[in-house]
Design an enzyme around this catalytic site. Sequence first.
Site, PDB file in Angstrom:
ATOM      1  N   LYS A   1      -1.153   5.219   8.685  1.00 56.08           N
ATOM      2  CA  LYS A   1      -0.376   5.356   7.442  1.00 56.08           C
ATOM      3  C   LYS A   1      -1.306   5.578   6.237  1.00 56.08           C
ATOM      4  O   LYS A   1      -1.084   6.481   5.430  1.00 56.08           O
ATOM      5  CB  LYS A   1       0.444   4.081   7.231  1.00 56.08           C
ATOM      6  CG  LYS A   1       1.103   3.970   5.869  1.00 56.08           C
ATOM      7  CD  LYS A   1       1.639   2.567   5.595  1.00 56.08           C
ATOM      8  CE  LYS A   1       1.719   2.314   4.102  1.00 56.08           C
ATOM      9  NZ  LYS A   1       2.107   0.967   3.733  1.00 56.08           N
TER      10      LYS A   1
ATOM     11  N   LYS B   1      -7.580   1.647  -3.107  1.00 53.19           N
ATOM     12  CA  LYS B   1      -7.206   1.259  -1.735  1.00 53.19           C
ATOM     13  C   LYS B   1      -7.300   2.469  -0.789  1.00 53.19           C
ATOM     14  O   LYS B   1      -7.837   2.387   0.318  1.00 53.19           O
ATOM     15  CB  LYS B   1      -5.776   0.706  -1.774  1.00 53.19           C
ATOM     16  CG  LYS B   1      -5.141   0.432  -0.439  1.00 53.19           C
ATOM     17  CD  LYS B   1      -5.638  -0.840   0.171  1.00 53.19           C
ATOM     18  CE  LYS B   1      -5.037  -1.048   1.551  1.00 53.19           C
ATOM     19  NZ  LYS B   1      -5.695  -2.120   2.279  1.00 53.19           N
TER      20      LYS B   1
ATOM     21  N   THR C   1       0.871  -1.183   0.000  1.00 55.04           N
ATOM     22  CA  THR C   1       0.000   0.000   0.000  1.00 55.04           C
ATOM     23  C   THR C   1       0.901   1.225   0.000  1.00 55.04           C
ATOM     24  O   THR C   1       1.617   1.463   0.976  1.00 55.04           O
ATOM     25  CB  THR C   1      -0.888   0.038   1.259  1.00 55.04           C
ATOM     26  OG1 THR C   1      -1.670  -1.152   1.294  1.00 55.04           O
ATOM     27  CG2 THR C   1      -1.812   1.244   1.238  1.00 55.04           C
TER      28      THR C   1
HETATM   29  P1  NAD Z   1       5.788  -6.144   7.277  1.00 57.78           P
HETATM   30  O1  NAD Z   1       6.588  -5.053   7.857  1.00 57.78           O
HETATM   31  O2  NAD Z   1       5.347  -7.298   8.131  1.00 57.78           O
HETATM   32  O3  NAD Z   1       6.584  -6.780   6.026  1.00 57.78           O
HETATM   33  C1  NAD Z   1       7.484  -6.061   5.200  1.00 57.78           C
HETATM   34  C2  NAD Z   1       8.648  -7.008   4.920  1.00 57.78           C
HETATM   35  O4  NAD Z   1       9.520  -6.382   3.952  1.00 57.78           O
HETATM   36  C3  NAD Z   1       9.526  -7.273   6.165  1.00 57.78           C
HETATM   37  O5  NAD Z   1       9.605  -8.678   6.405  1.00 57.78           O
HETATM   38  C4  NAD Z   1      10.887  -6.674   5.785  1.00 57.78           C
HETATM   39  O6  NAD Z   1      11.982  -7.394   6.338  1.00 57.78           O
HETATM   40  C5  NAD Z   1      10.837  -6.786   4.275  1.00 57.78           C
HETATM   41  N1  NAD Z   1      11.836  -5.957   3.581  1.00 57.78           N
HETATM   42  C6  NAD Z   1      12.383  -4.784   3.981  1.00 57.78           C
HETATM   43  N2  NAD Z   1      13.285  -4.360   3.078  1.00 57.78           N
HETATM   44  C7  NAD Z   1      13.297  -5.297   2.077  1.00 57.78           C
HETATM   45  C8  NAD Z   1      14.029  -5.423   0.859  1.00 57.78           C
HETATM   46  N3  NAD Z   1      14.935  -4.521   0.478  1.00 57.78           N
HETATM   47  N4  NAD Z   1      13.778  -6.512   0.071  1.00 57.78           N
HETATM   48  C9  NAD Z   1      12.888  -7.450   0.445  1.00 57.78           C
HETATM   49  N5  NAD Z   1      12.172  -7.382   1.594  1.00 57.78           N
HETATM   50  C10 NAD Z   1      12.370  -6.305   2.390  1.00 57.78           C
HETATM   51  O7  NAD Z   1       4.511  -5.443   6.604  1.00 57.78           O
HETATM   52  P2  NAD Z   1       3.119  -6.126   6.213  1.00 57.78           P
HETATM   53  O8  NAD Z   1       2.159  -6.038   7.344  1.00 57.78           O
HETATM   54  O9  NAD Z   1       3.381  -7.444   5.561  1.00 57.78           O
HETATM   55  O10 NAD Z   1       2.592  -5.068   5.129  1.00 57.78           O
HETATM   56  C11 NAD Z   1       3.153  -5.007   3.838  1.00 57.78           C
HETATM   57  C12 NAD Z   1       2.332  -4.032   3.003  1.00 57.78           C
HETATM   58  O11 NAD Z   1       0.977  -4.495   2.944  1.00 57.78           O
HETATM   59  C13 NAD Z   1       2.264  -2.614   3.584  1.00 57.78           C
HETATM   60  O12 NAD Z   1       2.358  -1.709   2.520  1.00 57.78           O
HETATM   61  C14 NAD Z   1       0.910  -2.568   4.264  1.00 57.78           C
HETATM   62  O13 NAD Z   1       0.381  -1.261   4.332  1.00 57.78           O
HETATM   63  C15 NAD Z   1       0.104  -3.455   3.351  1.00 57.78           C
HETATM   64  N6  NAD Z   1      -1.068  -4.086   3.997  1.00 57.78           N
HETATM   65  C16 NAD Z   1      -0.952  -4.636   5.224  1.00 57.78           C
HETATM   66  C17 NAD Z   1      -2.064  -5.226   5.813  1.00 57.78           C
HETATM   67  C18 NAD Z   1      -1.967  -5.849   7.192  1.00 57.78           C
HETATM   68  O14 NAD Z   1      -3.013  -6.120   7.789  1.00 57.78           O
HETATM   69  N7  NAD Z   1      -0.759  -6.120   7.702  1.00 57.78           N
HETATM   70  C19 NAD Z   1      -3.306  -5.253   5.144  1.00 57.78           C
HETATM   71  C20 NAD Z   1      -3.374  -4.715   3.851  1.00 57.78           C
HETATM   72  C21 NAD Z   1      -2.248  -4.131   3.287  1.00 57.78           C
END
Ligand code: NAD
Length: 300
Positions: A244, A169, A94
Amino acid sequence: MTKTIGFLGLGHMGGPMAANLVKAGYDVYAFDPSAAAQEQARADGIALADTGPAAAAGRDIVITMLTNGKLVRDVYAELLPAAVPATLFVDCSTIDVADAKAAAEAASAAGHRALDAPVSGGVAGAAAGTLTFMVGGADADFAEALPVLEVMGAKVVHCGASGVGQAAKICNNMLLGISMIGLSEALVLGEKLGLSHQSFFDVVSTASGQSWALTTYCPVPGPVPTSPANNDYQPGFATALMNKDLGLAVEALRANGVDGRIGALAAEIYSEFNETSGGRDFSAIVTEVRERSGGSAPAE
Ligand code: NAD
């Protein structure tokens, strides 16, 4: 021939999404710098690459699931030169519409193709493969990505051109934030007026004030047993993530000259609540409204 997939970002969402692709028989090559994410990926049978570019090189489709727009753009800058020509990049993070468009333009300038495909449905939807995908980009690229997205989601909507998936979104989550605050104010007013939560629910869930926030995600314990309110407001959808998304919505309101006073106020309210929410679900805003109103939770 089955597509090969590079997958960057194996966090709360990306980890289970990649695991579902593996279960469906796709060859997935993933990268995440976090040791905990790597450990979980191994347990889920996901092949790990040593670097992001190694995960992307030679794949048909590269999926990213990262925390913010700057990271997506930085990661694209590393991956684009490594990928084979005309690789299809699908960003499920997102992020801001402007960042999504810039990432897609960078992919296109490097001879690749790109879609923005953010999701709703949370961690539970990611694990169950029931996410909703909102996709922006060209028709042919959407058609190519569709079977892969359908493994991870129950609903996939092609919303329009590049960036329009992110627009959907941001609009949805702005409305959700506004509606959760409005519902919380109505519930607390009802408490003060002697209306039980169950009576409130029984009337409003089939009356004109009905909303997803009430019928699926009721912010007080009782009427909807599966809602986070029944589990001490453990997320679910954390307040930090709603904060966010409302930040992105406010930027978009301003950038496009929209008179979005309620959206801006919702962003302000969640920004304040994010300081004290203690990692709780965004529906815990009802406790804040109650506290600011000098009330205490009624006995159910
Ligand atoms: P998260 O922080 O759990 O996961 C992000 C991952 O990216 C981490 O494991 C991190 O180590 C990894 N990362 C960082 N730098 C990196 C790189 N250079 N290469 C590869 N990986 C790298 O976040 P999340 O909760 O999984 O959310 C991810 C996205 O989904 C966000 O944009 C969030 O807004 C969106 N989202 C989340 C939810 C939710 O409920 N968690 C729901 C809908 C959308």
